[in-house]
Design an enzyme around this catalytic site. Structure first.
Site, PDB file in Angstrom:
ATOM      1  N   LYS A  92      -4.016  -0.559  -6.991  1.00  0.00           N
ATOM      2  CA  LYS A  92      -5.237  -0.064  -5.841  1.00  0.00           C
ATOM      3  C   LYS A  92      -5.042   1.613  -6.252  1.00  0.00           C
ATOM      4  O   LYS A  92      -3.927   2.174  -5.962  1.00  0.00           O
ATOM      5  CB  LYS A  92      -4.877  -0.076  -4.680  1.00  0.00           C
ATOM      6  CG  LYS A  92      -5.883   0.283  -3.579  1.00  0.00           C
ATOM      7  CD  LYS A  92      -5.550  -0.310  -2.081  1.00  0.00           C
ATOM      8  CE  LYS A  92      -6.306   0.761  -1.140  1.00  0.00           C
ATOM      9  NZ  LYS A  92      -5.888   0.476   0.170  1.00  0.00           N
ATOM     10  N   ASP A 127       0.725  -1.206   0.064  1.00  0.00           N
ATOM     11  CA  ASP A 127       0.050  -0.002  -0.071  1.00  0.00           C
ATOM     12  C   ASP A 127       0.946   1.266   0.071  1.00  0.00           C
ATOM     13  O   ASP A 127       1.996   1.349  -0.260  1.00  0.00           O
ATOM     14  CB  ASP A 127      -0.942   0.002   1.329  1.00  0.00           C
ATOM     15  CG  ASP A 127      -2.313   0.733   1.117  1.00  0.00           C
ATOM     16  OD1 ASP A 127      -2.174   1.886   1.333  1.00  0.00           O
ATOM     17  OD2 ASP A 127      -3.199   0.153   0.606  1.00  0.00           O
ATOM     18  N   CYS A 131     -10.505   3.000  -5.059  1.00  0.00           N
ATOM     19  CA  CYS A 131     -10.419   3.269  -3.755  1.00  0.00           C
ATOM     20  C   CYS A 131     -10.756   4.752  -3.533  1.00  0.00           C
ATOM     21  O   CYS A 131     -10.239   5.222  -4.500  1.00  0.00           O
ATOM     22  CB  CYS A 131      -9.152   2.597  -3.138  1.00  0.00           C
ATOM     23  SG  CYS A 131      -8.959   3.166  -1.438  1.00  0.00           S
ATOM     24  N   ASP A 149      -6.278   5.278  -5.553  1.00  0.00           N
ATOM     25  CA  ASP A 149      -7.055   5.594  -4.525  1.00  0.00           C
ATOM     26  C   ASP A 149      -7.154   7.232  -4.982  1.00  0.00           C
ATOM     27  O   ASP A 149      -6.797   7.807  -5.838  1.00  0.00           O
ATOM     28  CB  ASP A 149      -5.960   5.765  -3.219  1.00  0.00           C
ATOM     29  CG  ASP A 149      -6.752   5.730  -1.898  1.00  0.00           C
ATOM     30  OD1 ASP A 149      -7.880   6.124  -1.938  1.00  0.00           O
ATOM     31  OD2 ASP A 149      -6.099   5.281  -1.043  1.00  0.00           O
ATOM     32  N   ASP A 168     -12.879   1.845   4.399  1.00  0.00           N
ATOM     33  CA  ASP A 168     -11.653   1.777   5.433  1.00  0.00           C
ATOM     34  C   ASP A 168     -12.186   1.219   6.621  1.00  0.00           C
ATOM     35  O   ASP A 168     -11.258   0.953   7.327  1.00  0.00           O
ATOM     36  CB  ASP A 168     -10.976   3.321   5.628  1.00  0.00           C
ATOM     37  CG  ASP A 168     -10.199   3.551   4.365  1.00  0.00           C
ATOM     38  OD1 ASP A 168      -9.889   2.821   3.806  1.00  0.00           O
ATOM     39  OD2 ASP A 168      -9.936   4.943   4.423  1.00  0.00           O
ATOM     40  N   ASN A 170      -8.164  10.662  -2.247  1.00  0.00           N
ATOM     41  CA  ASN A 170      -8.193  10.762  -0.874  1.00  0.00           C
ATOM     42  C   ASN A 170      -8.589  12.194  -0.441  1.00  0.00           C
ATOM     43  O   ASN A 170      -8.358  12.502   0.703  1.00  0.00           O
ATOM     44  CB  ASN A 170      -6.788  10.209  -0.004  1.00  0.00           C
ATOM     45  CG  ASN A 170      -7.105   8.842   0.147  1.00  0.00           C
ATOM     46  OD1 ASN A 170      -7.840   8.398   0.628  1.00  0.00           O
ATOM     47  ND2 ASN A 170      -5.768   8.237  -0.010  1.00  0.00           N
TER      48      ASN A 170
END
Ligand code: GLA
Length: 692
Positions: A445, A335, A493, A447, A515, A449
C-alpha cells in the site's frame, strides 16, 4: 479503425459506437471536425469543406474550432500550448506529415522559427480516444514550455451544456456535482503536486442526458501530479475542454536543445447511453487497457490501520491475522508503524527497515505466519516522504524539496523528498527492493500523505523540472519494482483518495478510495468514484461501529458489509474486539462476497438509484448472473420502499433470486422492478439473480 482521406489531410478514427475526425487546411489550420456517433469518411470530408464563420475584427473564426489551439496569432482562447524562446513567444506551425503505427495516428507539425517539433497522437481503444503530444526541441537554443496540454476537446454546437465533475476534500472525496455551464471558464485541478482529494481529473458534459439515456462527453487525464482542466464556453457558445499537467501557465519545463517532453494521456469518450453507459465504457476501457492484470480477482483484505494505528507489535498482528483468516480474509496488510522509529507520526518516515523492537526478526516471521494461515501478506509504505526525525533526514537534509532561506513547511510532521534527484531515486529503489526481497511480501500500500508546499531544488534553474520529474520518478519506481517483483500488487493511497487517476492506475492494482470508512458517506463517495473508475479498483473496508475515525455513526454489520461489497471488499475493524457472533456473521458476508466477486469486479455496473437519502442501489451484470446491492438510509412516514427497476437483463428470460428462491420474469424486473424488502433506517440487502 483509422481512415484517411485521399488528400492526406482529413483523418477519421472510429471505435465501436463513436467517431472522431480532424482536418488540416491548406493554410495549416488544424481543425476539429467531429466527435460523436459513427460517421463515414465522406461525412468527415463534407465537414472539412464547410466554411468557417465570417467573424469580423473582434472574434476569431478559429476559436472553438481548432483541434489544439496554440498561443499567438488570430486566437483568443486559452492556449493548449504556450512556448517561449529568448526571441519570441507563441507558436506558428506548419503541418509536416502524418504516420501510423498499428492503431496509432501521429500528426507532425513544426514551428521552424522556434525549432519546435510538435507531434499529436491519437489512439482509439474501444470508444475511448487517447490523445497526447510530444514536443521536441529541434533547434539549437533552449525552449521554455510555459504550458503544454495533452489535448483540447471540442464539443458540437448545442444549447444548454451542463458540466459534471467530482469534488471533495480529505475523507469526502469524489462527490458528484452537476451545473449548467455558462459563458466563461470553469477550471478544476490541483496545484499540490499530487492528483488531490479536491477533484478527480475527469469532467463530463451533456445537455439532456439521464443515467441511462442521452449523449455524454467525458474526458479524463492520466497524471498524478499537479494538473488543470479548463472548460470554456466561448462567446459564440461553443465549448472546448483543455487539460494537461501543471496548474499554471508560468513554466512547466525548460527543454534544452535536443530534449523532448511527452505529455500524459488525456482520454475522451462519447456515449449516447447516458451517464451509466459512459461509466460502463470507461470501466471496460480501464479493465482492458489501463489497470494491470485487471482480469484477476482482487482478494479480500484485512488492514490494521483503524484497529491498531501506530501501536503495533508482531504478536498483536499475529492475533489479528488469526481472526482475519478465520473470517475468510485472503490478504493481511500491516499498515503504518512497522518500520524505523515509527511509533507515532513524528518519526521514522524514510527508514524502510523493520523496527527491531517490534519485529526483532524482521518481517519474515510474520509474513510466513500469515502465509501459513492461508493468506497473502502486505505492508504499508510512504516512500516519497521523510520525517525530520529520521536517519535519512539526518544524513541527507538536502534531499527534500526546499528553497534556500525559506521555511520547510511540515504537514503531519513530514517533508517531501525531491524525487527528481537521481540519488533519491537510487536510495528508494535500494530500500524498497531490499524490503521486498527480505520477506515474502505480496502487496504494497503506497501512501502519500501531504501536498507539496516549498517545492524547490536549490541550484537548478527555473522553470524547475521537479514537479514533472517527481511524478515520472514515481512512475519509474513503480514500474521497476513491478518488473523486479512481478508477484507483488500495489495500491495507490494518498490519505485516502488523493492520488486516483488513469496514470497511477496504469501501474497499480487498486486504489484506496477514501479514509472515510463510514458506510453511509461511502455510498456517495462510491457513486462519484464509479462515474469514471471501475469497482475492480475501488477498495472499501468494513470498520468498527460506532465509527471511530469520523462521526461515531452506529450501523449494523449488514449495512457496513453491503456498502463495502460494492467494491474490492476489505475489513479494517479491530477484530480483536469483535464478538464471536460478529466474527461469525462477518465470515458469512465474506463468503457471500466471494460468490458475487466476479460480477462486482468484472461485470457491468448499473447505478439504479443514487444515494440521496432514501433508497439507493447498484446492480452488476455478467453473463447470466446479476447481483443487486441496495441500501435504505431512512424510511419516512411508513411509505413503501420503491421496487428497483433493473437493467441489463434479458426481458424474455426468467431469473431466480438466490436469496428468496423466487422466480422473476426479466420483463417484469426491467419494467416493474424488484422488491427489496428493506425497511427502517440503515438497512441493506444483497439480491443475487441467476437466469434459468
Ligand atoms: C493515510 C492512509 C491511511 C493510513 C495512514 C497511516 O492516512 O490513508 O489509510 O494508512 O495514512 O499513517
Amino acid at each position: 479503425m483509422l481512415e484517411i482521406a485521399e488528400n492526406g489531410r482529413t483523418w477519421l478514427l472510429s471505435g465501436t459506437t463513436s467517431s472522431y475526425a480532424v482536418h488540416v487546411t491548406e493554410d495549416h489550420e488544424f481543425l476539429h471536425l467531429h466527435w460523436g456517433p459513427l460517421i463515414a469518411l465522406p461525412d468527415a470530408e463534407a465537414l472539412a469543406v464547410r466554411p468557417l464563420p465570417d467573424y469580423r475584427g473582434f472574434e476569431s473564426p478559429l476559436d472553438g474550432r481548432e483541434e489544439y489551439p496554440v498561443e499567438g496569432g488570430p486566437r483568443f482562447t486559452r492556449p493548449a500550448l504556450s512556448v517561449r524562446t529568448d526571441e519570441r513567444r507563441g507558436t506558428e506551425w506548419r503541418f509536416e506529415a502524418y504516420d501510423t503505427e498499428g492503431d496509432l495516428l501521429r500528426l507532425r507539425f513544426r514551428d521552424a522559427e522556434a525549432g519546435l517539433g510538435i507531434a499529436l497522437h491519437y489512439r482509439m481503444r474501444g470508444d475511448v480516444l487517447e490523445r497526447w503530444v510530444t514536443l521536441d526541441n529541434q533547434g539549437p537554443a533552449p525552449l521554455e514550455l510555459l504550458r503544454a496540454d495533452s489535448a483540447t476537446w471540442t464539443l458540437p454546437d448545442r444549447e444548454g451544456w451542463r458540466l459534471s465533475h467530482l469534488h471533495g476534500r480529505w475523507a469526502a472525496e469524489s462527490r458528484l456535482v452537476s451545473a449548467p455551464l455558462t459563458y466563461g471558464e470553469k477550471v478544476i485541478g490541483s496545484r499540490r503536486g499530487h492528483t488531490g482529494h479536491q477533484h478527480l481529473p475527469w469532467v463530463a458534459l451533456d445537455t439532456d442526458a439521464t443515467e441511462e439515456h442521452g449523449e455524454v462527453y467525458g474526458c479524463a487525464l492520466g497524471w498524478s501530479g499537479s494538473w488543470r482542466i479548463a472548460v470554456a464556453q466561448l462567446p459564440d457558445a461553443r465549448v472546448q475542454i483543455t487539460g494537461g499537467a501543471g496548474h499554471d501557465d508560468s513554466g512547466l519545463l525548460r527543454l534544452a536543445a535536443g530534449e523532448s517532453y511527452t505529455t500524459p494521456v488525456f482520454a475522451g469518450l462519447w456515449s449516447d447511453q447516458g451517464f451509466g453507459g459512459a461509466s460502463r465504457a470507461w470501466h471496460a476501457y480501464q479493465r482492458t487497457y489501463v489497470v494491470p492484470d485487471a482480469e484477476r480477482d482482487r482478494p479480500v483484505l484485512f488492514n490494521s490501520w483503524e484497529a491498531t494505528e501506530f501501536d503495533i507489535s508482531e504478536e498483536q498482528q499475529a492475533t489479528l491475522a488469526r481472526r482475519a483468516a478465520a473470517i475468510g480474509v485472503e490478504l493481511f496488510v500491516v499498515d503504518d508503524g512497522w518500520f524505523g522509529a515509527r511509533t507515532s507520526d513524528r518519526a521514522g518516515l524514510g527508514d524502510w527497515r523493520p523496527n527491531p523492537d517490534r519485529f526483532p526478526g524482521g518481517l519474515k516471521p510474520l509474513a510466513d505466519y500469515v502465509h501459513a494461515l492461508g493468506m497473502q501478506f502486505g505492508i504499508w509504505v510512504e516512500p516519497e516522504m521523510v520525517n525530520p526525525d529520521s536517519e535519512l533526514y539526518r544524513a541527507h537534509p538536502d534531499w527534500v524539496q526546499y528553497q534556500t532561506g525559506r521555511n520547510r513547511t511540515e504537514f503531519r510532521n513530514q517533508l517531501v523528498l525531491n524525487l527528481a534527484r537521481p540519488d533519491v531515486q537510487d536510495y528508494l529503489w535500494e530500500q524498497l527492493d531490499t524490503l521486498l526481497s527480505s520477506a515474502p511480501i505480496d502487496y504494497v500500500k503506497w501512501d502519500f500523505n501531504r501536498c507539496f508546499t516549498d517545492a524547490g531544488w536549490p541550484g537548478e534553474g527555473y522553470p524547475q523540472r521537479l514537479w514533472v520529474d517527481h511524478v515520472n520518478a514515481l512512475y519509474g519506481l513503480l514500474d521497476r519494482l513491478r518488473a523486479a517483483h512481478p508477484g507483488v500488487a500495489f495500491e495507490s493511497c494518498s490519505g485516502g483518495g488523493g492520488r486516483i487517476d488513469l496514470g497511477v492506475l496504469s501501474r497499480t492494482d487498486q486504489v484506496w478510495t477514501s479514509d472515510n470508512t463510514d458506510p453511509l458517506d461511502r455510498l456517495a463517495i462510491q457513486h462519484g468514484f464509479t462515474q469514471i473508475h471501475p469497482a475492480r479498483v475501488m477498495a472499501a473496508w468494513v470498520t468498527d461501529s460506532p465509527n471511530t475515525q469520523l462521526n461515531g455513526r452506529v450501523s449494523s454489520l449488514r449495512f457496513r458489509f453491503v456498502s463495502a461489497m460494492a467494491g474490492v471488499l476489505g475489513v479494517g475493524g479491530d477484530l480483536a474486539q469483535w464478538t464471536e457472533e460478529e466474527l461469525a456473521e462477518a465470515g458469512e458476508w465474506v463468503e457471500l462476497y466471494k460468490k458475487i466477486r466476479p460480477l462486482v469486479q468484472h461485470g457491468d455496473l448499473y447505478r439504479l438509484r443514487p444515494p440521496r437519502g432514501g433508497l439507493s442501489a447498484v446492480q452488476y451484470v455478467r453473463g447470466d448472473e446479476s447481483v443487486v446491492l441496495a441500501w435504505l438510509q431512512a424510511q419516512h412516514y411508513g411509505e413503501p420502499v420503491p421496487a428497483l427497476r433493473l437493467r441489463g437483463l434479458d426481458p424474455t428470460a426468467s431469473y431466480e433470486c438466490l436469496e428468496t428462491g423466487e422466480i422473476h420474469r426479466g420483463a417484469v424486473l426491467l419494467h416493474h422492478g424488484l422488491r427489496t424488502g428493506l425497511r427502517g433506517d440503515l438497512d441493506a440487502a444483497v439480491l443475487r439473480l441467476r437466469r434459468i
